[in-house]
Design a protein around this motif. Sequence first.
Motif, mmCIF file in Angstrom:
data_model
loop_
_atom_site.group_PDB
_atom_site.id
_atom_site.type_symbol
_atom_site.label_atom_id
_atom_site.label_comp_id
_atom_site.label_asym_id
_atom_site.label_seq_id
_atom_site.Cartn_x
_atom_site.Cartn_y
_atom_site.Cartn_z
ATOM 1 N N THR A 68 -44.876 -29.490 -15.185
ATOM 2 C CA THR A 68 -43.418 -30.023 -15.858
ATOM 3 C C THR A 68 -43.218 -31.212 -15.967
ATOM 4 N N ASP A 69 -44.733 -31.869 -15.946
ATOM 5 C CA ASP A 69 -45.003 -33.626 -16.796
ATOM 6 C C ASP A 69 -47.073 -33.404 -16.245
ATOM 7 N N TYR A 70 -47.572 -33.323 -17.164
ATOM 8 C CA TYR A 70 -48.959 -33.893 -17.730
ATOM 9 C C TYR A 70 -49.278 -34.916 -16.802
ATOM 10 N N GLN A 71 -48.873 -36.404 -17.113
ATOM 11 C CA GLN A 71 -49.444 -36.887 -16.796
ATOM 12 C C GLN A 71 -48.583 -37.324 -14.821
ATOM 13 N N ALA A 72 -48.154 -36.777 -13.928
ATOM 14 C CA ALA A 72 -47.354 -37.047 -12.600
ATOM 15 C C ALA A 72 -48.166 -36.039 -11.975
ATOM 16 N N ILE A 73 -48.486 -36.503 -10.925
ATOM 17 C CA ILE A 73 -48.678 -35.786 -9.850
ATOM 18 C C ILE A 73 -47.113 -35.229 -9.104
ATOM 19 N N HIS A 74 -48.276 -33.719 -8.581
ATOM 20 C CA HIS A 74 -46.713 -32.635 -7.786
ATOM 21 C C HIS A 74 -46.542 -33.381 -6.525
ATOM 22 N N PRO A 75 -45.382 -34.061 -5.847
ATOM 23 C CA PRO A 75 -45.287 -34.804 -4.775
ATOM 24 C C PRO A 75 -46.434 -34.464 -3.272
ATOM 25 N N ASP A 76 -46.103 -32.764 -3.417
ATOM 26 C CA ASP A 76 -46.590 -32.123 -2.833
ATOM 27 C C ASP A 76 -47.891 -32.318 -2.584
ATOM 28 N N HIS A 105 -48.812 -23.563 -22.419
ATOM 29 C CA HIS A 105 -48.179 -22.974 -21.995
ATOM 30 C C HIS A 105 -46.953 -24.339 -21.227
ATOM 31 N N THR A 106 -46.486 -24.496 -21.504
ATOM 32 C CA THR A 106 -45.334 -25.144 -19.977
ATOM 33 C C THR A 106 -44.837 -24.659 -19.377
ATOM 34 N N SER A 107 -44.305 -25.641 -17.657
ATOM 35 C CA SER A 107 -43.012 -24.959 -17.341
ATOM 36 C C SER A 107 -41.561 -25.006 -18.360
ATOM 37 N N CYS A 108 -40.763 -23.965 -17.953
ATOM 38 C CA CYS A 108 -39.259 -24.168 -19.071
ATOM 39 C C CYS A 108 -38.618 -25.266 -18.256
ATOM 40 N N GLU A 109 -39.224 -25.733 -17.168
ATOM 41 C CA GLU A 109 -38.777 -26.769 -16.411
ATOM 42 C C GLU A 109 -38.974 -27.836 -17.331
ATOM 43 N N HIS A 110 -39.947 -27.935 -18.351
ATOM 44 C CA HIS A 110 -40.471 -29.377 -18.390
ATOM 45 C C HIS A 110 -39.749 -29.588 -20.081
ATOM 46 N N PHE A 171 -47.187 -15.109 -20.225
ATOM 47 C CA PHE A 171 -47.053 -14.532 -18.768
ATOM 48 C C PHE A 171 -45.878 -14.728 -18.797
ATOM 49 N N SER A 172 -44.675 -15.575 -17.605
ATOM 50 C CA SER A 172 -43.851 -15.366 -17.604
ATOM 51 C C SER A 172 -43.011 -16.158 -17.882
ATOM 52 N N PRO A 173 -41.969 -15.337 -17.636
ATOM 53 C CA PRO A 173 -40.454 -16.356 -18.803
ATOM 54 C C PRO A 173 -40.178 -18.127 -18.373
ATOM 55 N N MET A 174 -41.077 -18.261 -17.258
ATOM 56 C CA MET A 174 -41.125 -19.449 -16.761
ATOM 57 C C MET A 174 -42.227 -19.909 -17.167
ATOM 58 N N GLN A 175 -42.698 -19.476 -18.325
ATOM 59 C CA GLN A 175 -43.919 -19.824 -18.404
ATOM 60 C C GLN A 175 -44.180 -20.091 -20.136
ATOM 61 N N PRO A 176 -43.153 -20.556 -21.289
ATOM 62 C CA PRO A 176 -42.920 -20.527 -22.229
ATOM 63 C C PRO A 176 -43.975 -21.277 -23.423
ATOM 64 N N ASP A 177 -44.659 -20.149 -23.926
ATOM 65 C CA ASP A 177 -45.578 -20.435 -24.649
ATOM 66 C C ASP A 177 -45.335 -21.942 -26.319
ATOM 67 N N LEU A 178 -46.577 -22.866 -25.681
ATOM 68 C CA LEU A 178 -45.993 -23.994 -26.654
ATOM 69 C C LEU A 178 -46.413 -23.807 -28.191
ATOM 70 N N ASN A 179 -46.362 -23.817 -29.495
ATOM 71 C CA ASN A 179 -46.488 -24.003 -30.627
ATOM 72 C C ASN A 179 -47.344 -24.553 -31.251
ATOM 73 N N TRP A 180 -48.620 -24.104 -30.839
ATOM 74 C CA TRP A 180 -49.856 -25.219 -31.841
ATOM 75 C C TRP A 180 -49.315 -25.714 -33.569
ATOM 76 N N GLU A 181 -49.140 -24.738 -34.056
ATOM 77 C CA GLU A 181 -49.126 -24.885 -35.082
ATOM 78 C C GLU A 181 -47.752 -26.786 -35.129
ATOM 79 N N SER A 182 -47.728 -26.822 -34.620
ATOM 80 C CA SER A 182 -46.919 -28.021 -34.456
ATOM 81 C C SER A 182 -47.908 -29.650 -34.370
ATOM 82 N N PRO A 183 -47.523 -29.932 -35.397
ATOM 83 C CA PRO A 183 -48.815 -30.958 -35.174
ATOM 84 C C PRO A 183 -48.829 -31.720 -34.634
ATOM 85 N N GLU A 184 -46.967 -32.188 -34.388
ATOM 86 C CA GLU A 184 -46.524 -32.896 -33.504
ATOM 87 C C GLU A 184 -46.728 -32.874 -31.493
#
Length: 569
Positions: A68-76, A105-110, A171-184
Amino acid sequence: MKREAKWWKNCVVYQIYPRSFRDTNGDGIGDLAGIIEKLDYVKELGCGAIWICPFYASSDYDNGYDITDYQAIHPDFGTMEEAERLIEEAHRRGIRILIDMVLNHTSCEHPWFLESKKGRENPQGTPNPYRDYYIWREGKNGGAPNNWEAIFGGSAWTRCGEEGDHYLHIFSPMQPDLNWESPELREELFRMMRWWLDKGVDGFRLDAVCYISKDPEFTDSPDGNIRPCASFGPHFEAFARELNREVLSKYENIMTVAEMSESTPERAEIFANEDGSIFSMIFQFQHMDLDGGDSFKWTHRKIELPALKKLMAYWQTNLYGRAWNSLYWCNHDQPRIFSRFGDAEGPLREKSAKMSALCTHMMQGTPYVFQGEELGMTNYPFRDISEVRDLESLNAWEHFVGNGIHTEEEMLELISLRGRDNARTPMQWDDSPNAGFSDGKPWIPVNPNYPQINAKDQLTRENSVFRFYQKLIALRKEHAILTTGRYEPLDLEDPDTFAYLRITESEKLLVLCNYRAHEAGVKLTEELWSEIQEKTVQLLLTNEEDGSAPVLASTVTLRPYEAAVLKIA
Ligand code: GLC
Ligand code: CA
């Protein structure tokens, strides 16, 4: 860290699944402080790098592989300060840190996905800039856009709302695939990776990266299997080169290992070639699939040794001088190796564990040791589905038991043989409650065999599996031939033994392994047998308790589960 070109070529990587490694605050979940606490253990083993599975903020449907955030650590797991301290403390001990990057992919909650799913346009009628970060398609005939099946079960498409488009998730519905075709999107990911490298990490394990470019037509798969259709798409090489150019090439001496199912030596030659233009090495899966059956991993057959030997020889010889191999049997997605091959329940458990370790570590490539492998940890005897945590196994249960394909008993047995949780039970540190993993209730049950299999015991014994791994790792540093030598298989058709040579101009290593609980013979070539009679043969390592070498002859008889490496010069 010392600057050393291609340091990974004689380095052994230790893999840590942080949830299950060491819990320091009693919440039952392993943490970064636990990794810091055990760095000296990794150092003692001799590993020069650690690959840590994801510790980023995550929705935890797939234990961190849904970020859900690549630049944060999971509090666990702890805090960013602890992550920085971990990098520093590892470096102080000469250990490099590889982090696990989930770029497919990311989380569906990203937050990106939460924005993306709002629709093609903002309420003001302007285009939604995040829409394109993911892969959206219109349904077909009231159903999904195509017949691709997700790796964790069900359709690979999920519809958003009753009228909405479908998004793709390999993978799972909770892991939507990122669209690498987008340069942004690509630039966001590259920026984030540079941020981690600036923090001092030494490289990445790239999760499921072969899937970032898919068939642009989204053509139906002949049998629903998504792997061939969604991997190595037409833009994959361009994306991988761009990732190298924009991120990896900007830092000195960093290492990348790319997880790529559907790999072949031809693909390795492009993506893990020696000039460093893309990745340092790849994880291929062909040896992992040898005991899978018709329904992929949820069937079981024994690995036939000739097939395994031919496959390893194929990779070892085809990549020689062209690309770099990784060597592994264990990771957080695989059952424990000694339950696959060895005498896991029998009296020769430790001997068989050492045998298969030697067989792998004497090959060319970078070996990976997955936490607990160095102790000979085994699969978990699942007796009730309530003990299972992994979403892949739980989905498979629903499918196979729910549809009457397997009984509950059969499915539990399959999970005990094949499920990913076998690798994820807590690390067995000692014989105190919860194996010294945690003072609280572990998030997943501890293997009941921890009083017999644990690090504390093995550190006190000279002949333990741990001490043997230590010797194997040290051998790689002492003998350059292990890094540079050519591979030549021996006696390929023999069903019980695994033997090979490593060869340079001036010396040879002879590796002899018996995979059975009975005596078995390795037939040497005539040429090799005469060479042995003329030259000096020195035993470098054996798993025999009394330290004795195998008796050499034109056919060498090996004792049960015997393994030895001999130097001929
Ligand atoms: C990789 C990981 C696995 C994860 C999957 C989806 O295969 O190793 O654990 O579930 O990717 O991210
Ligand atoms: Ca904890």
